[in-house]
Scaffold this motif. Structure first.
Motif, PDB file in Angstrom:
ATOM      1  N   ASP A 118     110.459 -49.574 137.229  1.00  0.00           N
ATOM      2  CA  ASP A 118     109.290 -48.768 136.861  1.00  0.00           C
ATOM      3  C   ASP A 118     109.664 -47.580 135.978  1.00  0.00           C
ATOM      4  OD1 ASP A 118     107.772 -50.470 138.361  1.00  0.00           O
ATOM      5  OD2 ASP A 118     107.880 -49.237 140.183  1.00  0.00           O
ATOM      6  N   GLN A 119     110.908 -47.096 136.115  1.00  0.00           N
ATOM      7  CA  GLN A 119     111.311 -45.919 135.370  1.00  0.00           C
ATOM      8  C   GLN A 119     111.531 -46.216 133.885  1.00  0.00           C
ATOM      9  OE1 GLN A 119     113.181 -47.528 137.506  1.00  0.00           O
ATOM     10  NE2 GLN A 119     114.785 -48.309 136.166  1.00  0.00           N
ATOM     11  N   ASP A 120     111.536 -47.519 133.507  1.00  0.00           N
ATOM     12  CA  ASP A 120     111.798 -47.862 132.112  1.00  0.00           C
ATOM     13  C   ASP A 120     110.720 -47.311 131.183  1.00  0.00           C
ATOM     14  OD1 ASP A 120     114.007 -49.177 132.958  1.00  0.00           O
ATOM     15  OD2 ASP A 120     113.156 -51.182 132.807  1.00  0.00           O
ATOM     16  N   ASP A 121     109.472 -47.330 131.628  1.00  0.00           N
ATOM     17  CA  ASP A 121     108.392 -46.837 130.772  1.00  0.00           C
ATOM     18  C   ASP A 121     108.603 -45.362 130.435  1.00  0.00           C
ATOM     19  OD1 ASP A 121     107.191 -49.274 130.687  1.00  0.00           O
ATOM     20  OD2 ASP A 121     105.756 -48.860 132.291  1.00  0.00           O
ATOM     21  N   SER A 122     108.999 -44.579 131.441  1.00  0.00           N
ATOM     22  CA  SER A 122     109.263 -43.160 131.196  1.00  0.00           C
ATOM     23  C   SER A 122     110.429 -42.985 130.234  1.00  0.00           C
ATOM     24  CB  SER A 122     109.568 -42.451 132.520  1.00  0.00           C
ATOM     25  OG  SER A 122     108.447 -42.501 133.383  1.00  0.00           O
ATOM     26  N   PHE A 123     111.454 -43.791 130.445  1.00  0.00           N
ATOM     27  CA  PHE A 123     112.624 -43.721 129.579  1.00  0.00           C
ATOM     28  C   PHE A 123     112.261 -44.059 128.136  1.00  0.00           C
ATOM     29  CE2 PHE A 123     116.253 -46.179 127.749  1.00  0.00           C
ATOM     30  CZ  PHE A 123     117.079 -45.097 127.487  1.00  0.00           C
ATOM     31  N   LEU A 124     111.495 -45.110 127.965  1.00  0.00           N
ATOM     32  CA  LEU A 124     111.146 -45.535 126.611  1.00  0.00           C
ATOM     33  C   LEU A 124     110.192 -44.558 125.936  1.00  0.00           C
ATOM     34  CD1 LEU A 124     110.805 -49.373 127.253  1.00  0.00           C
ATOM     35  CD2 LEU A 124     112.614 -48.207 126.000  1.00  0.00           C
ATOM     36  N   LYS A 125     109.345 -43.889 126.739  1.00  0.00           N
ATOM     37  CA  LYS A 125     108.512 -42.837 126.164  1.00  0.00           C
ATOM     38  C   LYS A 125     109.386 -41.703 125.631  1.00  0.00           C
ATOM     39  CE  LYS A 125     104.392 -43.574 129.038  1.00  0.00           C
ATOM     40  NZ  LYS A 125     103.562 -42.992 130.123  1.00  0.00           N
ATOM     41  N   ALA A 126     110.417 -41.348 126.406  1.00  0.00           N
ATOM     42  CA  ALA A 126     111.329 -40.299 125.968  1.00  0.00           C
ATOM     43  C   ALA A 126     112.069 -40.717 124.702  1.00  0.00           C
ATOM     44  CB  ALA A 126     112.319 -39.977 127.087  1.00  0.00           C
ATOM     45  N   VAL A 127     112.482 -41.993 124.653  1.00  0.00           N
ATOM     46  CA  VAL A 127     113.162 -42.505 123.460  1.00  0.00           C
ATOM     47  C   VAL A 127     112.234 -42.439 122.262  1.00  0.00           C
ATOM     48  CG1 VAL A 127     114.187 -44.553 122.406  1.00  0.00           C
ATOM     49  CG2 VAL A 127     114.710 -43.992 124.785  1.00  0.00           C
ATOM     50  N   ASN A 128     110.966 -42.759 122.483  1.00  0.00           N
ATOM     51  CA  ASN A 128     109.986 -42.691 121.399  1.00  0.00           C
ATOM     52  C   ASN A 128     109.882 -41.294 120.814  1.00  0.00           C
ATOM     53  OD1 ASN A 128     106.896 -41.926 120.841  1.00  0.00           O
ATOM     54  ND2 ASN A 128     107.232 -44.055 120.185  1.00  0.00           N
ATOM     55  N   ARG A 129     109.882 -40.255 121.692  1.00  0.00           N
ATOM     56  CA  ARG A 129     109.776 -38.880 121.193  1.00  0.00           C
ATOM     57  C   ARG A 129     111.046 -38.452 120.482  1.00  0.00           C
ATOM     58  NH1 ARG A 129     105.909 -40.436 123.876  1.00  0.00           N
ATOM     59  NH2 ARG A 129     104.156 -39.090 124.443  1.00  0.00           N
ATOM     60  N   ILE A 130     112.204 -38.884 121.014  1.00  0.00           N
ATOM     61  CA  ILE A 130     113.464 -38.569 120.327  1.00  0.00           C
ATOM     62  C   ILE A 130     113.461 -39.171 118.923  1.00  0.00           C
ATOM     63  CG2 ILE A 130     115.907 -39.213 120.299  1.00  0.00           C
ATOM     64  CD1 ILE A 130     115.541 -36.869 122.003  1.00  0.00           C
ATOM     65  N   SER A 131     112.928 -40.396 118.825  1.00  0.00           N
ATOM     66  CA  SER A 131     112.853 -41.048 117.510  1.00  0.00           C
ATOM     67  C   SER A 131     111.960 -40.271 116.567  1.00  0.00           C
ATOM     68  CB  SER A 131     112.325 -42.483 117.675  1.00  0.00           C
ATOM     69  OG  SER A 131     113.154 -43.245 118.507  1.00  0.00           O
ATOM     70  N   LYS A 132     110.819 -39.811 117.075  1.00  0.00           N
ATOM     71  CA  LYS A 132     109.905 -39.044 116.233  1.00  0.00           C
ATOM     72  C   LYS A 132     110.528 -37.727 115.799  1.00  0.00           C
ATOM     73  CE  LYS A 132     105.540 -40.877 118.053  1.00  0.00           C
ATOM     74  NZ  LYS A 132     104.277 -40.550 118.756  1.00  0.00           N
ATOM     75  N   LEU A 133     111.217 -37.053 116.740  1.00  0.00           N
ATOM     76  CA  LEU A 133     111.877 -35.788 116.387  1.00  0.00           C
ATOM     77  C   LEU A 133     112.949 -36.001 115.332  1.00  0.00           C
ATOM     78  CD1 LEU A 133     112.249 -34.163 119.927  1.00  0.00           C
ATOM     79  CD2 LEU A 133     110.878 -33.275 118.026  1.00  0.00           C
ATOM     80  N   SER A 134     113.720 -37.070 115.501  1.00  0.00           N
ATOM     81  CA  SER A 134     114.783 -37.339 114.536  1.00  0.00           C
ATOM     82  C   SER A 134     114.204 -37.580 113.141  1.00  0.00           C
ATOM     83  CB  SER A 134     115.600 -38.545 114.992  1.00  0.00           C
ATOM     84  OG  SER A 134     116.634 -38.824 114.084  1.00  0.00           O
ATOM     85  N   LYS A 135     113.105 -38.346 113.095  1.00  0.00           N
ATOM     86  CA  LYS A 135     112.474 -38.598 111.801  1.00  0.00           C
ATOM     87  C   LYS A 135     111.971 -37.305 111.175  1.00  0.00           C
ATOM     88  CE  LYS A 135     110.898 -43.296 112.908  1.00  0.00           C
ATOM     89  NZ  LYS A 135     109.710 -44.159 113.147  1.00  0.00           N
ATOM     90  N   ARG A 136     111.365 -36.437 112.009  1.00  0.00           N
ATOM     91  CA  ARG A 136     110.820 -35.187 111.504  1.00  0.00           C
ATOM     92  C   ARG A 136     111.922 -34.274 110.992  1.00  0.00           C
ATOM     93  NH1 ARG A 136     105.951 -33.379 112.242  1.00  0.00           N
ATOM     94  NH2 ARG A 136     105.587 -35.552 111.722  1.00  0.00           N
ATOM     95  N   PHE A 137     112.999 -34.162 111.739  1.00  0.00           N
ATOM     96  CA  PHE A 137     114.105 -33.306 111.325  1.00  0.00           C
ATOM     97  C   PHE A 137     114.817 -33.848 110.088  1.00  0.00           C
ATOM     98  CE2 PHE A 137     114.444 -31.757 115.948  1.00  0.00           C
ATOM     99  CZ  PHE A 137     113.646 -30.647 115.672  1.00  0.00           C
ATOM    100  N   ASN A 138     114.808 -35.178 109.929  1.00  0.00           N
ATOM    101  CA  ASN A 138     115.437 -35.776 108.757  1.00  0.00           C
ATOM    102  C   ASN A 138     114.695 -35.446 107.470  1.00  0.00           C
ATOM    103  OD1 ASN A 138     117.863 -37.184 109.409  1.00  0.00           O
ATOM    104  ND2 ASN A 138     116.646 -38.668 110.578  1.00  0.00           N
ATOM    105  N   GLU A 139     113.456 -34.973 107.614  1.00  0.00           N
ATOM    106  CA  GLU A 139     112.684 -34.602 106.442  1.00  0.00           C
ATOM    107  C   GLU A 139     113.017 -33.189 105.961  1.00  0.00           C
ATOM    108  OE1 GLU A 139     108.724 -35.045 107.829  1.00  0.00           O
ATOM    109  OE2 GLU A 139     108.749 -37.253 107.791  1.00  0.00           O
ATOM    110  N   LEU A 140     113.828 -32.504 106.745  1.00  0.00           N
ATOM    111  CA  LEU A 140     114.150 -31.110 106.412  1.00  0.00           C
ATOM    112  C   LEU A 140     115.176 -31.029 105.288  1.00  0.00           C
ATOM    113  CD1 LEU A 140     114.556 -29.693 110.025  1.00  0.00           C
ATOM    114  CD2 LEU A 140     112.605 -29.371 108.513  1.00  0.00           C
ATOM    115  N   PRO A 141     115.132 -29.958 104.522  1.00  0.00           N
ATOM    116  CA  PRO A 141     116.203 -29.721 103.541  1.00  0.00           C
ATOM    117  C   PRO A 141     117.505 -29.395 104.264  1.00  0.00           C
ATOM    118  CG  PRO A 141     114.708 -27.849 103.635  1.00  0.00           C
ATOM    119  CD  PRO A 141     114.070 -28.927 104.460  1.00  0.00           C
ATOM    120  N   SER A 142     118.621 -29.651 103.609  1.00  0.00           N
ATOM    121  CA  SER A 142     119.931 -29.477 104.249  1.00  0.00           C
ATOM    122  C   SER A 142     120.184 -28.033 104.665  1.00  0.00           C
ATOM    123  CB  SER A 142     121.032 -29.952 103.300  1.00  0.00           C
ATOM    124  OG  SER A 142     120.963 -29.232 102.071  1.00  0.00           O
TER     125      SER A 142
END
Length: 649
Positions: A118-142
């Protein structure tokens, strides 16, 4: 943007630095400190009991995810300036989420938590947010002040993806291991193995497919599509190859096929046919369903991955078929070529444009056409075989000629593939028509309809050639009677083979059969005339009367009996060695001969026996009674010489 688990308004008074209260805020700390000093003085005056301030609870995953969602919402790209609106420093929720995700991975790796719960859904939700954060930060200038947050989320994401990739690989192999264990247990229990024709790819449980699907979606969303695709492709290709091997099929190079003896190659063809049939009927469709289930959120990728798996398998199978076509052609290969052609036909029918590239379907169709042309070529070589059989030695005893047996048995087995042969001959005729029109701009007649099947026309051509060849061979017999026995034997054999094959009968038609039966009756009449007309002349009363006296001439009568005995004995001696293998034809001939000879002999004997003196003279000339003649006729066409025992009256 994914729907948030909780609305941001629910998070008032949380730990965020984005305009919400937080015990770590400097102003809050200062106010709190002043308030604490005043309260302490009041407490001392009132001499009240001192109590410790309550500690803040650890934020839940849902709170962290909601805070991350709010951060992502407030950092959208400004449409007018096309720039990101970002704070100078990332909120604490970014670090907290990274730590929490890594702790979850540690728990999975340490076995404290099992993936698939049952805990997989929570884990995958967290992974989803990490993915979104990574994409957002990758848009930043160096030069952004948030580069450290980018590094933190990237590190967490990389670790999570490594874990998911390993789990993805394990789950893809999980069912195959279970199947192998079941087979091992079956061997220990001495249970029979499943039929090879029922071999199938490992069937994943719905729960396993759901887990694999979630992992695949998470990896692809995070930008790890290539890694996910590679793991999936390697695992499924390995599984698919294992199934083909269990079916007895292994890749053989074109050169190896060319060097193989036909007897060995026939076994390889049988394994190939079984493998292709399984691919057409079940394996490919099962694999496509599995791929669609795992990549249900990404249909284009599913189609690509299935195509990447199916393409090399199909090409390998087609290469084998084309290698077989390149071997030296001979008549005995026709039936295996027909089997291969039918197998390719089923494969082409199973390949729909939604699952297979048009190029692959085209290659399969071309391979089938190539096989069809080879089939036509081999079958038409039968004509040359008949034409080239110019042997000048007659078959002993007028028996069925080996050429007749070969051709009719060949046609009988070939016509079991009647529908396929009609297809390949029709296709071949169409190709010839197209080539003719392309070369000289001429036009051929329309391709025959089903009522005038090109294969039926080819079959009739073969039969005409066989008839001409047998007619030539019949002329090798000096005895005309034996010539007709030969023609009857072969004609009856052909007719019986036709009656025994529904396919030949359908192709040749009733008109041809009636013509063949009529021809047999004519051979029968010709035989009877050639053999028994001279014998019957001996039993004629013409010339027996003495001119003008009305008496029977004894010398002439004696000569008639003598000639009859000699002719009949010669015929019996010779024709008892002749062979009529068809029992019905043999019986028809004996009955026909008896119907002519017995009444004539009985009548002649009854009328003129009295003119011979009883005793030795009678025994000398009347050697056989009608019953003896009938018995001797029954000995004809057995293929065994019979001694003529003296029959007494």
């Amino acid at each position: 943007m994914e729907k948030n688990d909780h609305h941001p308004s629910e998070m008032s008074g949380s730990f965020s630095k984005n305009g919400n209260k937080n015990d770590d805020d400097p102003e809050t700390l200062e106010a709190k400190s002043a308030g604490c000093q005043q309260q302490h003085a009041e407490n001392e005056q009132a001499e009240t009991v001192e109590v410790s301030p309550p500690s803040d609870p650890e934020p839940s995953l849902e709170q962290i995810l909601n805070e991350v969602d709010r951060f992502l919402e407030t950092t959208t790209i400004n449409a007018g300036e096309d720039k990101l609106k970002l704070p100078d420093q990332a909120p604490d929720c970014v670090e907290l989420l990274s730590n929490m995700v890594e702790n979850m991975v540690n728990a999975y790796n340490a076995g404290k938590t099992n993936f698939g719960g049952d805990q997989d859904d929570s884990f995958l939700k967290a992974v989803n947010r990490i993915s979104k954060l990574s994409k957002r930060f990758n848009e930043l200038p160096s030069s952004s002040t948030l580069s450290s947050s980018l590094n933190r989320t990237s590190a967490a994401l990389h670790r999570v993806m490594s874990f998911l990739e390993d789990k993805f690989r394990i789950l893809l192999h999980e069912e195959s291991k279970a199947i192998n264990n079941q087979e091992h247990d079956r061997c220990l229990l001495h249970e029979p193995e499943p039929d090879k024709d029922e071999e199938e790819l490992a069937e994943f449980s719905p729960e396993t497919i759901s887990d694999i699907n979630k992992i695949a979606s998470a990896m692809i969303f995070a930008g790890y599509e290539n890694e996910c695709s590679m793991v999936y492709s390697i695992a499924r290709r390995t599984a698919f190859k294992a199934v083909l091997n269990k079916l007895g099929y292994e890749y053989i190079s074109i050169d190896d096929v060319q060097r193989m003896q036909w007897e060995s190659l026939e076994g390889e063809i049988a394994s190939w046919i079984n493998a292709v049939k399984q691919c057409s009927k079940k394996l490919f469709s099962d694999e496509r369903k599995l791929c669609d289930s795992i990549f249900s959120d990404y249909p284009p990728l599913s189609r690509i991955l299935f195509g990447d798996l199916a393409h090399p398998v199909v090409i390998q199978l087609l290469d084998f078929a084309q290698a077989v076509v390149l071997t030296k052609r001979s008549a005995e290969k026709l039936f295996k070529f027909l089997d291969i052609n039918e197998t390719l036909r089923d494969l082409v029918l199973a390949m729909d444009s939604d699952s297979y590239a048009e190029e692959l379907i085209s290659e399969a169709s071309e391979a089938k056409t190539l096989l069809g042309s080879a089939v036509v070529s081999i079958f038409c070589d039968l004509e040359n075989s008949i034409k080239s059989d110019q042997g000048r030695t007659p078959v002993p005893s007028g028996a069925v000629h080996p050429l007749t047996r070969y051709v009719m048995n060949y046609l009988k087995y070939a016509c079991e593939y009647k529908d396929t042969l009609e297809q390949v001959f029709r296709q071949h005729l169409k190709i010839e028509k197209d080539e003719k029109e392309t070369c000289d701009g001429g036009e051929l007649d329309d391709v025959p309809t089903s009522e005038t099947s090109p294969f039926s026309l080819e079959l009739m051509k073969v039969m005409d050639l066989l008839d001409a060849n047998l007619d030539m061979k019949s002329s090798l017999y000096r005895d005309h009677a034996l010539r007709y026995i030969f023609l009857m034997n072969n004609g009856r054999y052909i007719l019986q083979k036709m009656k025994g094959s529904t396919e030949i009968h359908e192709l040749m038609g009733d008109t041809w059969r009636r013509k063949r039966s009529s021809l047999l009756r004519q051979y029968h009449k010709n035989y009877r005339r050639e053999t028994w007309s001279k014998v019957l002349q001996c039993l004629s009363d013409e010339g027996l009367q003495v001119s003008g006296q009305g008496k029977v001439s004894k010398p002439v009568l004696k000569e008639r009996f003598k000639n009859f005995n000699t002719l009949f004995e010669d015929i019996h001696k010779m024709q008892s060695t002749w062979v009529v293998s068809d029992e019905q034809l043999q019986s028809e001939l004996r009955v026909s001969i008896s119907a002519v000879m017995i009444p004539a002999y009985r009548s002649f004997l009854g009328r003129f026996k009295q003119y011979l003196d009883p005793g030795r003279q009678s025994e000398k000339y009347i050697k056989y009674q009608p019953e003896d003649i009938e018995t001797l006729i029954e000995e004809l066409f057995d293929g065994n010489p019979t001694s003529m025992a003296r029959r007494r009256t």
